[in-house]
Write an enzyme that holds these catalytic residues in place. Structure first.
Site, mmCIF file in Angstrom:
data_model
loop_
_atom_site.group_PDB
_atom_site.id
_atom_site.type_symbol
_atom_site.label_atom_id
_atom_site.label_comp_id
_atom_site.label_asym_id
_atom_site.label_seq_id
_atom_site.Cartn_x
_atom_site.Cartn_y
_atom_site.Cartn_z
ATOM 1 N N GLY A 12 98.470 -61.342 0.913
ATOM 2 C CA GLY A 12 97.320 -60.445 0.887
ATOM 3 C C GLY A 12 97.510 -59.302 -0.092
ATOM 4 O O GLY A 12 96.892 -58.248 0.028
ATOM 5 N N THR A 14 96.636 -58.853 -3.158
ATOM 6 C CA THR A 14 95.640 -58.538 -4.185
ATOM 7 C C THR A 14 94.370 -57.952 -3.577
ATOM 8 O O THR A 14 93.395 -57.721 -4.279
ATOM 9 C CB THR A 14 95.283 -59.797 -5.018
ATOM 10 N N GLY A 15 94.389 -57.691 -2.275
ATOM 11 C CA GLY A 15 93.269 -57.040 -1.612
ATOM 12 C C GLY A 15 93.367 -55.531 -1.733
ATOM 13 O O GLY A 15 94.215 -54.997 -2.462
ATOM 14 N N ILE A 17 94.321 -52.790 0.331
ATOM 15 C CA ILE A 17 95.579 -52.109 0.628
ATOM 16 C C ILE A 17 96.760 -52.898 0.062
ATOM 17 O O ILE A 17 97.764 -52.324 -0.360
ATOM 18 C CB ILE A 17 95.747 -51.863 2.145
ATOM 19 N N GLY A 18 96.622 -54.233 0.025
ATOM 20 C CA GLY A 18 97.696 -55.057 -0.520
ATOM 21 C C GLY A 18 97.996 -54.740 -1.969
ATOM 22 O O GLY A 18 99.159 -54.735 -2.394
ATOM 23 N N LYS A 135 94.140 -57.383 16.324
ATOM 24 C CA LYS A 135 95.466 -56.795 16.141
ATOM 25 C C LYS A 135 96.245 -56.756 17.455
ATOM 26 O O LYS A 135 97.471 -56.922 17.460
ATOM 27 C CB LYS A 135 95.345 -55.393 15.533
ATOM 28 N N ARG A 139 99.927 -58.334 18.136
ATOM 29 C CA ARG A 139 101.057 -57.607 18.724
ATOM 30 C C ARG A 139 101.626 -58.332 19.942
ATOM 31 O O ARG A 139 102.845 -58.449 20.086
ATOM 32 C CB ARG A 139 100.633 -56.190 19.102
#
Length: 335
Positions: A12, A14-15, A17-18, A135, A139
């Site tokens: 991920g 190139t997104g 935040i990535g 998420k 977890r």
């Protein structure tokens, strides 16, 4: 696992935040044994300049499909650390990726895509927040595997991304900066003493913290929840800092939390996907992202499954990430 994380795979990358995480790692490639991105053929063809930059820095570009289990397993086997920066629309892929990583030996370190609002900001309300559900599933899955010794993890939890939070746009509510109208929308009371604090994190600081967590001694970030922020301030303090940076006065526009809750409820009942933004803003303005009240690090107790503090283990975390004045953070975003 050895005392250092040395073979790093980014997915991920190139997104939104990535991309920033990748930019933090590229100048440091030589300090690791191996750094690579795992991306699609479509990305290789559509983002040729970025791919060229990755290769020029000495990092590898591995092309494949995250939906191909055999391919992912073969790729993961060559690394001790997998950093996920998958966006909200791809979070459902993470349990499968984590299971693949947990099937390999020695145990891998997995950084799930945790960037954004703290999904355990409150033990009573957090489990029921709709945007948190994917998420929370991730977890639960990875923590169960960690207690069995099959994997280790590090969560890098941020406050709202300052890059977008400062200019948030909610239909029917003035929130954040509007330079054209010279206004600043605040949700909450006009009395600053009654306003909740908000901890925000820029994209670039998020990337710095991820890099720092990877470079730290592995035991200090093992099975850890790390909360990181660029600033912690009340909305009234943010308003003043914006005025300082812009060199002009801004008209504050106040809305109540009840107004925001009503809009959130209406969006939810209409099954409008934008309800996520309303929910997150409500959490922030309620004080759900005030990290000043929480420890920087919590560690999984493998016997009880509870998160516990360890001040000795966490005392040196993030000393290499410079703390910046609020005005400097604002300048990075809007100037």
């Amino acid at each position: 696992m050895a005392g250092k994380l040395e073979k790093i795979l980014l997915i991920g990358s190139t997104g939104t935040i990535g991309y920033h995480i990748l930019q933090a790692f590229l100048p440091k490639v030589a300090s690791f044994k191996r750094v690579a991105i795992f991306t699609s053929q479509n990305t290789v063809e559509s983002k040729k300049d970025l791919i060229a930059q990755v290769k020029a820095a000495g990092a590898e570009v591995l092309v494949g499909d995250l939906g191909n289990e055999a391919q992912v397993k073969e790729t993961f086997a060559g690394f001790d650390t997998i950093i996920s920066a998958l966006g909200r629309g791809a979070l459902h892929l993470q349990p499968g990726l984590i299971s693949i990583a947990a099937s390999l030996t020695p145990p891998k370190r997995f950084f799930p895509s945790e960037y954004g609002t703290d999904i355990r900001y409150d033990p009573v309300t957090s489990p029921h927040e709709v945007p948190h559900q994917n998420k929370l599933k991730v977890r639960a899955h990875i923590e169960a595997l960690a207690r069995e010794g099959k994997i280790t993890y590090t969560y890098v939890v941020t406050g709202p991304f300052a890059d977008t939070f400062f200019i948030s746009r909610l239909q029917g509510l003035a929130v954040g900066l509007n330079i054209g109208n010279a206004t600043y929308g605040i949700v909450g009371p006009e009395d600053p003493t009654k306003q909740a604090k908000i901890s925000g994190t820029t994209y670039s600081d998020t990337a710095r913290y991820v890099l720092s967590a990877v470079q730290a001694p592995a035991e200090t970030t093992k099975n850890a929840t790390l909360r990181v922020e660029s600033f912690t301030a009340k909305p009234s303090e943010l308003l003043k800092s914006f005025e300082t940076v812009l060199g002009k006065s801004l008209k504050p526009i106040y809305s109540s939390l009840d107004e925001l809750r009503k809009l959130e409820k209406a969006k939810s009942e209409a099954k409008d996907p934008s309800v996520v933004v309303y929910t997150l803003n409500r959490i922030w303005y309620e004080g759900g992202s005030d990290f000043s009240r929480k420890p920087v690090a919590l560690y999984l107790d493998e016997k009880t499954g509870e998160d516990v503090e360890d001040p000795e283990k966490s005392k040196d975390l993030f000393k290499d990430v410079p703390k910046r004045p609020l005005e400097e953070v604002i300048k990075e975003i809007i100037l």
